[in-house]
Design a protein around this motif. Structure first.
Motif, PDB file in Angstrom:
ATOM      1  N   THR A  50      18.687   3.277  -8.400  1.00 21.15           N
ATOM      2  CA  THR A  50      19.872   3.503  -9.243  1.00 21.15           C
ATOM      3  C   THR A  50      20.400   4.932  -9.082  1.00 21.15           C
ATOM      4  N   TYR A  51      19.581   5.857  -8.547  1.00 18.86           N
ATOM      5  CA  TYR A  51      20.068   7.214  -8.316  1.00 18.86           C
ATOM      6  C   TYR A  51      20.970   7.229  -7.091  1.00 18.86           C
ATOM      7  N   PRO A  52      21.884   8.203  -7.009  1.00 20.07           N
ATOM      8  CA  PRO A  52      22.807   8.224  -5.864  1.00 20.07           C
ATOM      9  C   PRO A  52      22.052   8.366  -4.540  1.00 20.07           C
ATOM     10  N   GLU A  53      22.662   7.861  -3.485  1.00 21.60           N
ATOM     11  CA  GLU A  53      22.109   8.067  -2.137  1.00 21.60           C
ATOM     12  C   GLU A  53      21.966   9.559  -1.877  1.00 21.60           C
ATOM     13  N   TYR A  54      20.979   9.920  -1.101  1.00 23.68           N
ATOM     14  CA  TYR A  54      20.736  11.320  -0.741  1.00 23.68           C
ATOM     15  C   TYR A  54      20.491  12.209  -1.955  1.00 23.68           C
ATOM     16  N   SER A  55      19.960  11.630  -3.054  1.00 26.65           N
ATOM     17  CA  SER A  55      19.626  12.442  -4.223  1.00 26.65           C
ATOM     18  C   SER A  55      18.118  12.647  -4.290  1.00 26.65           C
ATOM     19  N   ALA A  56      17.723  13.672  -5.060  1.00 24.43           N
ATOM     20  CA  ALA A  56      16.301  13.945  -5.248  1.00 24.43           C
ATOM     21  C   ALA A  56      15.588  12.723  -5.824  1.00 24.43           C
ATOM     22  N   GLY A  57      16.303  11.967  -6.662  1.00 25.30           N
ATOM     23  CA  GLY A  57      15.707  10.775  -7.273  1.00 25.30           C
ATOM     24  C   GLY A  57      15.258   9.743  -6.253  1.00 25.30           C
ATOM     25  N   ARG A  58      15.954   9.700  -5.124  1.00 23.93           N
ATOM     26  CA  ARG A  58      15.540   8.761  -4.071  1.00 23.93           C
ATOM     27  C   ARG A  58      14.390   9.319  -3.240  1.00 23.93           C
ATOM     28  N   LEU A  59      14.251  10.620  -3.260  1.00 26.19           N
ATOM     29  CA  LEU A  59      13.268  11.274  -2.389  1.00 26.19           C
ATOM     30  C   LEU A  59      11.913  11.417  -3.066  1.00 26.19           C
ATOM     31  N   MET A  60      11.930  11.504  -4.407  1.00 22.68           N
ATOM     32  CA  MET A  60      10.691  11.819  -5.127  1.00 22.68           C
ATOM     33  C   MET A  60       9.731  10.636  -5.146  1.00 22.68           C
ATOM     34  N   ALA A 106       4.667  -5.710  -9.776  1.00 21.16           N
ATOM     35  CA  ALA A 106       5.749  -5.578 -10.765  1.00 21.16           C
ATOM     36  C   ALA A 106       6.053  -4.119 -11.108  1.00 21.16           C
ATOM     37  N   ALA A 107       5.024  -3.318 -11.371  1.00 21.77           N
ATOM     38  CA  ALA A 107       5.226  -1.929 -11.793  1.00 21.77           C
ATOM     39  C   ALA A 107       5.905  -1.128 -10.678  1.00 21.77           C
ATOM     40  N   ASP A 108       5.460  -1.351  -9.441  1.00 23.86           N
ATOM     41  CA  ASP A 108       6.066  -0.645  -8.314  1.00 23.86           C
ATOM     42  C   ASP A 108       7.514  -1.070  -8.137  1.00 23.86           C
ATOM     43  N   ARG A 109       7.742  -2.352  -8.319  1.00 28.96           N
ATOM     44  CA  ARG A 109       9.108  -2.855  -8.165  1.00 28.96           C
ATOM     45  C   ARG A 109      10.046  -2.171  -9.156  1.00 28.96           C
ATOM     46  N   VAL A 110       9.575  -2.009 -10.388  1.00 31.89           N
ATOM     47  CA  VAL A 110      10.387  -1.335 -11.407  1.00 31.89           C
ATOM     48  C   VAL A 110      10.683   0.103 -10.973  1.00 31.89           C
ATOM     49  N   ALA A 111       9.654   0.810 -10.492  1.00 24.85           N
ATOM     50  CA  ALA A 111       9.836   2.206 -10.064  1.00 24.85           C
ATOM     51  C   ALA A 111      10.830   2.288  -8.902  1.00 24.85           C
ATOM     52  N   VAL A 112      10.708   1.363  -7.960  1.00 25.97           N
ATOM     53  CA  VAL A 112      11.598   1.394  -6.796  1.00 25.97           C
ATOM     54  C   VAL A 112      13.030   1.068  -7.220  1.00 25.97           C
ATOM     55  N   GLU A 156       0.815  -1.223   0.000  1.00 27.93           N
ATOM     56  CA  GLU A 156       0.000   0.000   0.000  1.00 27.93           C
ATOM     57  C   GLU A 156       0.849   1.273   0.000  1.00 27.93           C
ATOM     58  N   LEU A 157       2.162   1.137   0.111  1.00 30.99           N
ATOM     59  CA  LEU A 157       3.003   2.332   0.207  1.00 30.99           C
ATOM     60  C   LEU A 157       3.246   2.990  -1.150  1.00 30.99           C
ATOM     61  N   GLU A 158       3.475   4.333  -1.123  1.00 24.64           N
ATOM     62  CA  GLU A 158       3.898   5.021  -2.345  1.00 24.64           C
ATOM     63  C   GLU A 158       5.371   4.665  -2.596  1.00 24.64           C
ATOM     64  N   THR A 159       5.799   4.837  -3.845  1.00 15.96           N
ATOM     65  CA  THR A 159       7.152   4.370  -4.172  1.00 15.96           C
ATOM     66  C   THR A 159       8.229   5.079  -3.355  1.00 15.96           C
ATOM     67  N   ASP A 160       8.051   6.385  -3.077  1.00  8.82           N
ATOM     68  CA  ASP A 160       9.107   7.062  -2.311  1.00  8.82           C
ATOM     69  C   ASP A 160       9.246   6.479  -0.913  1.00  8.82           C
ATOM     70  N   ASP A 161       8.126   6.051  -0.335  1.00 10.35           N
ATOM     71  CA  ASP A 161       8.198   5.446   0.994  1.00 10.35           C
ATOM     72  C   ASP A 161       8.869   4.082   0.943  1.00 10.35           C
ATOM     73  N   VAL A 162       8.607   3.329  -0.125  1.00  7.55           N
ATOM     74  CA  VAL A 162       9.263   2.025  -0.258  1.00  7.55           C
ATOM     75  C   VAL A 162      10.769   2.221  -0.425  1.00  7.55           C
ATOM     76  N   VAL A 163      11.162   3.201  -1.237  1.00  7.00           N
ATOM     77  CA  VAL A 163      12.585   3.473  -1.439  1.00  7.00           C
ATOM     78  C   VAL A 163      13.240   3.802  -0.104  1.00  7.00           C
ATOM     79  N   ASP A 164      12.596   4.686   0.644  1.00  9.50           N
ATOM     80  CA  ASP A 164      13.122   5.091   1.940  1.00  9.50           C
ATOM     81  C   ASP A 164      13.228   3.882   2.868  1.00  9.50           C
TER      82      ASP A 164
END
Lengths: 461, 461
Positions: free
Chosen positions: A143-153, A132-138, A105-113
């Motif tokens: 693949t973006y650097p740690e502490y980057s906007a890509g991980r936060l969005m 599957a789709a969420d897994r691809v997004a996560v 149920e989590l949004e992708t940014d929360d899963v990444v975090d």
């Protein structure tokens, strides 16, 4: 129940806020009595952040027992709110089915975090539980650097072609397309997916249907690049009062959006890092074990042992002087301690100003000059007091003059070290909060002891 | 121009963000050349926050010249963004007409923030420039306690009777009523003006017109009381991921709304306060004069002079011992310094945990026990190292044992003082960051010198 946990108004015992202490005790009693129904009744009405707090505040054994009894209750939001140091422990305690249900149920940014700091096996367990789709997004975000906007969005964005009208946008929103839980803007994109502006939902709601979207876009519009640093992102939100900002990739295409609540969390984490690093405390949480805590702190104390040794080395050059005039041994820590305190003052102001970007190349010299002047003034005032007292108590004018002069020298050195050290560290790309304190107090100890004992040797012997 | 100032992506010289240094220089050149057109061209495209930054980064004389030339350009947003220490100066430089124009466009919460710390005359000048209705709202807000939600909220709220449908709410928003610049919820109220829920604009936009508003309200709904503390308000926003929260008065009537961008600013200010207070630096800004800065810092240094004197007093009891064995003078600062560092570590963790409400009555004992254990372990490890080195360098086993024992004692005392002092201050209602550092290092200095010199007297003489 709701009222006890939900109100921000402090209780009678007003050091509490959020989680009432009785609740923790009651929950532990329910665990001890193996009473699932009672535990459910206590925890279900709580906000996930409060349940996470509860898990952080109890001991490891209690936590194990509670989770064994209440496994089914742990959802994705609770995992998200949990301190990193506990996530792995809790995730390992969940079965694969429970984990899948929790993270779906989590949004992708929360899963990444959630997964970015997990050990590989735990990370795989979470990723395997995703659609599957969420897994691809996560996986893309990872693949973006740690502490980057890509991980936060979050990759869920509400976007509209820039030629649309308000009416078209509203019809689109009403059409039943999946929408993010929270969104604040409709992002206008050109045919190449490049974001070209955004409209707030308030403007959208209050404008006539035939209004072109591009007529109601905001001046505040800006974008981040996926590799922008999260700290810069958070400061930009704060500085320009932003609420959500689109994120683009190398081709300027819209790939996600960062929202202010995530920026606020980053800002708070940056604060934590600054304040703990200044004190020479590694990363850590209150729920860390003794061994983890020792691991975080001991290295800094070892460094300090080395620098204290340096100060001792300076003193050892003057044992003859001390032997001849033992009052020096009594007075010398005062000079060093005053320098350490004044240096810490300058240092903290400089580190904070660097973090908030108030201290830049444009005003660095002005700040350095000001610190030097402040050091000199403070030094002179305090030297007058300390010198005078020394003359009175020890009945020696030369001794008073020596300690007064040493103090002025050391406070001047402290002011300069306090601002130069962090500026230098920033310039070479090291976090200015990291270990600057040790450098500065090394300077003030060495200068303090050397100036005082050196002057004493020359003047008094 | 827009791109240089507007992008959060760092330039080539990546310690800059926001304001490029050349811009400051170019603006100053334009001022020197008395070239209004050029100054306008440079400053007009900038965000008010960047102009405020520019004003903060230049010297007082340069600021005076720039403002004399560019008076008409100063608007309310720039005043809002300016550091408090400069506002009065800038406001005094404006004519009454310019001031009126500058403040009229601001929302009430920004006016409150602008005037609350001004001197009475400057405050009156701003209030006098407001429209009557705004003046009433601002004066009402100023009756609430400092640092309360009532001072933080904006009185402009979008509200709707709780029996309305989505369609009715949208028609109302479209009817041309004045709407706040930024709003994120429609607040549902009952006939007595009590807020009973809220709907996000996203839900409003994506729901069918006939849907009753109360069917699309959010679970996250909560309210603040006008007198709730801003720090608690900000923490609540962060903890529960809120975006805007209605504020009620004593009669539970809706009187305003706090939004997350204001909460974010408060969080940042609270952090500034914590970090500066821990370092014994009073409030202050980089643009403060030398005298103001000395005023903020000198009192803490005077307190430190007193506590350093206490440490000196302890040493003075042992001058006989030092005279007999001058190596003690060399070694004693090591024991004190290690204690000071370890104490600062515990203290900072405790102060931060109190600020984030991670340290509460429920887990205070657990944290104290953990700190004591960490102090003991660190003490034993470091004692082994320091004791061993002392034996080698000074060729004396008893001296090594004395310094090792003193170090264990002092690190244990440091750990306890580091957590007890802030807890005690919190209990008696004093900000735990305030002056705790001085107390803790006094403990570690006194215990360190006393334990080392005392043991040395007993064991070595």
């Amino acid at each position: 129940m709701d009222e006890r946990s939900g109100s921000a108004t402090p209780d009678e015992d007003d050091d509490e806020f959020g989680l009432p202490p009785r609740l923790v005790e009651e929950a532990l009693e329910a665990v001890e009595a193996d009473d699932v129904a009672r535990l459910d009744a206590l925890l279900d009405p709580l906000h996930p952040a409060d349940i996470a707090d509860l898990l952080e505040q109890i001991g490891p054994g209690q936590r194990r027992d509670l989770l064994a009894l209440w496994k089914g209750g742990v959802d994705g939001d609770i995992l998200s709110e949990l301190d990193e140091s506990l996530r792995e422990e809790v995730i390992e305690g969940l079965g694969p089915g429970e984990l899948a249900e929790a993270v779906r149920e989590l949004e992708t940014d929360d899963v990444v975090d959630l997964v970015e700091d997990l050990a590989p096996e735990a990370q795989e367990a979470v990723l395997g539980a995703l659609a599957a789709a969420d897994r691809v997004a996560v996986e893309k975000a990872l693949t973006y650097p740690e502490y980057s906007a890509g991980r936060l969005m979050q990759s869920e964005v509400v976007r509209a072609p820039s030629h649309w009208t308000v009416g078209e946008a509203i019809d689109f929103l009403r059409s039943g397309v999946p929408l993010p839980d929270q969104f604040y803007h409709v992002v206008l994109i050109d045919p190449r997916l490049k974001p070209v502006g955004y409209a707030t939902l308030g403007r959208l709601l209050s404008s006539r249907r035939e209004t072109p979207l591009r007529d109601i876009t905001e001046d505040s519009f800006r974008t981040f690049h996926v590799e922008d640093e999260q700290g810069d992102v958070a400061r930009t939100f704060e500085k320009y009062h932003l609420i959500s900002v689109p994120v683009v990739d190398d081709d300027d295409r819209l790939v996600g959006v960062v929202t202010i609540d995530d920026a606020m969390t980053v800002l708070d984490e940056e604060h934590e890092e600054d304040i703990l690093r200044l004190a020479g405390v590694g990363e850590g949480a209150l729920s860390d074990s003794v061994i983890d805590t020792v691991r975080g702190r001991l290295p800094w104390l070892v460094v300090n042992l080395g620098t204290a040794g340096l100060a001792a080395l300076v003193i050892s050059r003057f044992t003859g002087t001390i032997q001849a005039l033992v009052a020096l041994a009594t007075l010398m820590p005062i000079v060093a301690s005053m320098g350490g305190n004044a240096g810490t003052q300058s240092l903290t102001v400089a580190v904070r100003a660097l973090a908030t970007r108030d201290l830049t190349r444009s005003n660095a010299w002005r700040v350095i000059r000001r610190e030097a002047a402040v050091g000199l003034v403070n030094g002179l005032v305090l030297a007058l007091a300390l010198g005078g007292m020394t003359m009175l108590l020890f009945g020696s004018v030369p001794l008073g003059l020596v300690i007064a002069s040493a103090l002025v020298v050391n406070l001047f050195a402290a002011a300069l070290a306090g601002v130069f050290v962090p500026l230098l560290m920033e310039r070479i790309g090291v976090d200015p909060a990291l270990a600057s304190g040790t450098f500065v107090t090394t300077v003030t100890d060495v200068v303090g002891f050397f100036a005082f004992l050196g002057l004493a040797t020359v003047v008094l012997l």
